[in-house]
Design an enzyme around this catalytic site. Structure first.
Site, PDB file in Angstrom:
ATOM      1  CG  ASP A  36      -2.086   0.918   1.114  1.00 13.31           C
ATOM      2  OD1 ASP A  36      -2.348   1.409   0.001  1.00 13.31           O
ATOM      3  OD2 ASP A  36      -2.747   1.170   2.138  1.00 13.31           O
ATOM      4  CG  HIS A  82      -0.128   2.259  -9.356  1.00 10.30           C
ATOM      5  ND1 HIS A  82      -0.330   1.911  -8.055  1.00 10.30           N
ATOM      6  CD2 HIS A  82      -1.216   2.997  -9.716  1.00 10.30           C
ATOM      7  CE1 HIS A  82      -1.488   2.407  -7.633  1.00 10.30           C
ATOM      8  NE2 HIS A  82      -2.034   3.069  -8.620  1.00 10.30           N
ATOM      9  CB  SER A  92      -7.900  -3.472   2.938  1.00 10.61           C
ATOM     10  OG  SER A  92      -7.713  -2.233   3.562  1.00 10.61           O
ATOM     11  CG  LEU A 135       9.149 -17.000  -3.269  1.00 11.25           C
ATOM     12  CD1 LEU A 135       9.153 -16.962  -1.742  1.00 11.25           C
ATOM     13  CD2 LEU A 135       9.547 -15.629  -3.811  1.00 11.25           C
TER      14      LEU A 135
HETATM   15  C1  IPE Z   1      -5.523  -2.708  -0.304  1.00  5.32           C
HETATM   16  O1  IPE Z   1      -5.138  -1.392  -0.477  1.00  5.32           O
HETATM   17  C2  IPE Z   1      -5.523  -3.424  -1.632  1.00  5.32           C
HETATM   18  C3  IPE Z   1      -4.202  -3.621  -2.232  1.00  5.32           C
HETATM   19  C4  IPE Z   1      -3.040  -3.318  -1.694  1.00  5.32           C
HETATM   20  C5  IPE Z   1      -4.224  -4.257  -3.517  1.00  5.32           C
HETATM   21  P1  IPE Z   1      -6.195  -0.216  -0.679  1.00  5.32           P
HETATM   22  O2  IPE Z   1      -5.413   1.041  -0.748  1.00  5.32           O
HETATM   23  O3  IPE Z   1      -7.085  -0.514  -1.813  1.00  5.32           O
HETATM   24  O4  IPE Z   1      -7.051  -0.308   0.676  1.00  5.32           O
HETATM   25  P2  IPE Z   1      -7.869   0.791   1.457  1.00  5.32           P
HETATM   26  O5  IPE Z   1      -8.749   1.454   0.457  1.00  5.32           O
HETATM   27  O6  IPE Z   1      -6.865   1.766   2.009  1.00  5.32           O
HETATM   28  O7  IPE Z   1      -8.572   0.049   2.535  1.00  5.32           O
HETATM   29  C1  IPE Z   2      -1.405   0.269  -3.463  1.00  2.00           C
HETATM   30  O1  IPE Z   2      -1.212   1.630  -3.447  1.00  2.00           O
HETATM   31  C2  IPE Z   2      -1.676  -0.280  -4.863  1.00  2.00           C
HETATM   32  C3  IPE Z   2      -3.040  -0.795  -5.074  1.00  2.00           C
HETATM   33  C4  IPE Z   2      -3.994  -0.789  -4.200  1.00  2.00           C
HETATM   34  C5  IPE Z   2      -3.330  -1.350  -6.380  1.00  2.00           C
HETATM   35  P1  IPE Z   2      -2.436   2.635  -3.460  1.00  2.00           P
HETATM   36  O2  IPE Z   2      -2.799   2.913  -4.883  1.00  2.00           O
HETATM   37  O3  IPE Z   2      -3.542   2.169  -2.607  1.00  2.00           O
HETATM   38  O4  IPE Z   2      -1.753   3.938  -2.835  1.00  2.00           O
HETATM   39  P2  IPE Z   2      -2.404   4.955  -1.794  1.00  2.00           P
HETATM   40  O5  IPE Z   2      -2.945   4.148  -0.655  1.00  2.00           O
HETATM   41  O6  IPE Z   2      -3.476   5.699  -2.536  1.00  2.00           O
HETATM   42  O7  IPE Z   2      -1.262   5.831  -1.391  1.00  2.00           O
HETATM   43 MG    MG Z   3      -4.036   2.406  -0.648  1.00  4.96          MG
END
Ligand code: IPE
Ligand code: IPE
Ligand code: MG
Length: 245
Positions: free
Chosen positions: A25, A42, A197, A136
């Site tokens: 995240d 990303h 999440s 792995l």
């Molecule tokens: C959880 O992250 C999903 C992934 C890392 C793929 P999100 O950024 O989507 O989760 P919330 O919205 O903060 O709960």
């Molecule tokens: C995690 O990073 C990637 C996915 C959920 C696909 P985020 O895109 O949720 O990044 P933040 O939480 O908005 O910083």
């Molecule tokens: Mg996020």
């Protein structure tokens, strides 16, 4: 290109968790901090995944589960979703041979139905290519949600006509996408968020949780090392009481 010399990170005397799961995240915030579009975050996130896979192989982690795209993430703006799908497809194309040479066995957790058939094909070919590797196991949770996984399992159990008397926790686990694999020992979430999440809500019932402050693109080998060291300071009780001294 010459490999950058790496600091020695010694885990002698530590227990290395067999199964590490990571909620990757903070890509968006990493990018925003630098005035960049979310897609740049990303992309960096995907690069970092490579580093973490290498570190898992180095440290002797046997199973790595990563949360790549949740069932809820479809609700993000269409442009971001398309950007993410492009990255997933590119990573599969460009990395799968190297990953396979490294001994990585790819598994998918989640539902592929309704996903672009070309992408489905790439995933299936990658799984087939790496199926005999055993350094792995890399579980990629894509279009994954813990609740959806549990519902999926229940439907299959009903379809199979399993009698309530025969339904045990082990049998139930064998209907999940992680069938046959041990539960995660350590669940890491980057970016300082303290939420699950919808990730591995059944399997991580007794996992140790480790929140890391770093955004995912900055969570490198050393951060993983620190998480494993911290894991060694935990006392896993599984509902029991510590031995009396
Ligand atoms: C959880 O992250 C999903 C992934 C890392 C793929 P999100 O950024 O989507 O989760 P919330 O919205 O903060 O709960
Ligand atoms: C995690 O990073 C990637 C996915 C959920 C696909 P985020 O895109 O949720 O990044 P933040 O939480 O908005 O910083
Ligand atoms: Mg996020």
């Amino acid at each position: 290109m010459a490999a950058r010399s790496q600091q020695t990170l010694d885990l002698t005397g530590y227990v290395v968790p067999t199964h590490v799961a990571i909620i990757m995240d903070g890509n968006g915030r990493w990018a925003r901090q630098r005035g960049l579009p979310r897609q740049a975050g990303h992309r960096q996130g995907a690069e970092n995944l490579r580093r973490i896979i290498n570190a898992c192989v180095e440290f002797g982690v046997k199973i790595l589960t990563i949360y790549a795209f949740s069932t809820e993430n479809w609700g993000r703006p269409e442009k971001e979703v398309r950007g993410l799908m492009r990255i997933f497809a590119r990573v599969l194309d460009q990395e799968i041979n190297d990953l396979s040479a490294q001994g990585v066995c790819l598994h998918h957790l989640g539902d592929l139905t309704g996903i672009d058939p070309k992408f489905q094909d790439k995933v299936r070919r990658a799984i087939e290519l790496t199926k005999d590797n055993n350094t792995l196991i890399l579980n990629v949770a894509f279009n994954y949600g813990g609740r959806a996984e549990i519902l999926h399992a229940i439907k299959q159990i009903l379809d199979d006509g399993v009698s309530p008397d025969d339904l045990t926790e082990d049998l139930f686990s064998s209907y999940l996408f992680t069938a046959g694999l041990p539960d995660p020992d350590l669940v890491i979430r980057t970016s300082g968020e303290l939420r699950i999440s919808n990730f591995l809500i059944w399997q991580a019932a007794y996992a140790e949780y480790y929140p890391a402050a770093a955004f995912w693109p900055d969570f490198g080998r050393e951060e993983l090392y620190k998480a494993i060291v911290a894991y060694n300071q935990r006392e896993r009780r599984f509902g029991l009481v510590p031995e009396e001294t």
